[in-house]
Design an enzyme around this catalytic site. Structure first.
Site: not given
Ligand code: PRP
Ligand code: ADE
Length: 179
Positions: A64, A101
């Site tokens: 992204r 994460e």
């Protein structure tokens, strides 16, 4: 009526529960990218403090960060460096392992993508634990880059990424955060 930046961006970003793993609230920017006004506003707000600053290259993190970074490179008349997941770049690379994460991975950059002393802005959509941005910082600095800023649309402050980067003396700019 003037809609605030925060409202525009929060309205445009979608949250997907339990993706890619149970317990993760995935902040999905594809809806922001598909919204012409929100996309333009996000890019404009990320770049405006740097108008007039010498920035040689934008380093965008796959995937992204490529989309936002390409638009920012155009706005700032800078070059673009792709930082990719391992095995995707065709020429000689430097590689680093990192954790994020919801997993671990390795990323690479072409060795000749940046010259010593070049001023580089790091760009991604989101900073969570900061593991990804820390890995990219290591690669860029290994090749002698001067990282002037790291810019993200979204901060997840509870995961500590922003503080981690600031400890590494990387100035951080983010537009919105989620608790
Ligand atoms: C997401 C996001 C950042 C990273 C942030 O990318 O775009 O690159 O996680 O997490 P961190 O701060 O905990 O390191 P992801 O690895 O999901 O890759 P993708 O953009 O290819 O989907
Ligand atoms: N990268 C790391 N954590 C993320 C999250 N919660 N949403 C989207 N991308 C992420």
């Amino acid at each position: 009526m003037n809609i605030s930046l925060e409202e525009t961006l929060l309205d445009a970003i979608r949250t997907i529960p339990d993706y890619p793993k149970p317990g993760i609230k995935f902040r999905d920017i594809t809806t922001l990218l598909g919204n012409a006004r929100a996309f333009r506003r996000a890019v404009d707000e990320l770049v405006h403090p740097y108008a007039g600053t010498k920035i040689d290259k934008i380093a965008g993190i796959e995937a992204r960060g490529f989309i936002l970074g390409g638009a920012i490179a155009h706005q700032l008349s800078a070059g673009f460096i792709p930082i990719r997941k391992k095995g995707k770049l065709p020429h000689e690379t430097v590689r680093v392992a990192y954790s994020l994460e919801y997993g671990i991975d390795e990323m690479e950059m072409h060795r000749d993508a940046v010259a010593p002393g070049e001023k580089v802005m790091l760009v991604d959509d989101l900073i969570a634990t900061g593991g990804t941005a820390e890995g990219a910082t290591k690669l860029l600095r290994q090749m002698g880059a001067d990282i002037v800023a790291a810019c993200f649309v979204i901060d997840l402050p509870e995961l500590g990424g922003r503080s981690k980067l600031e400890t590494l003396d990387v100035p951080v700019r983010t537009l919105i955060s989620y608790d």
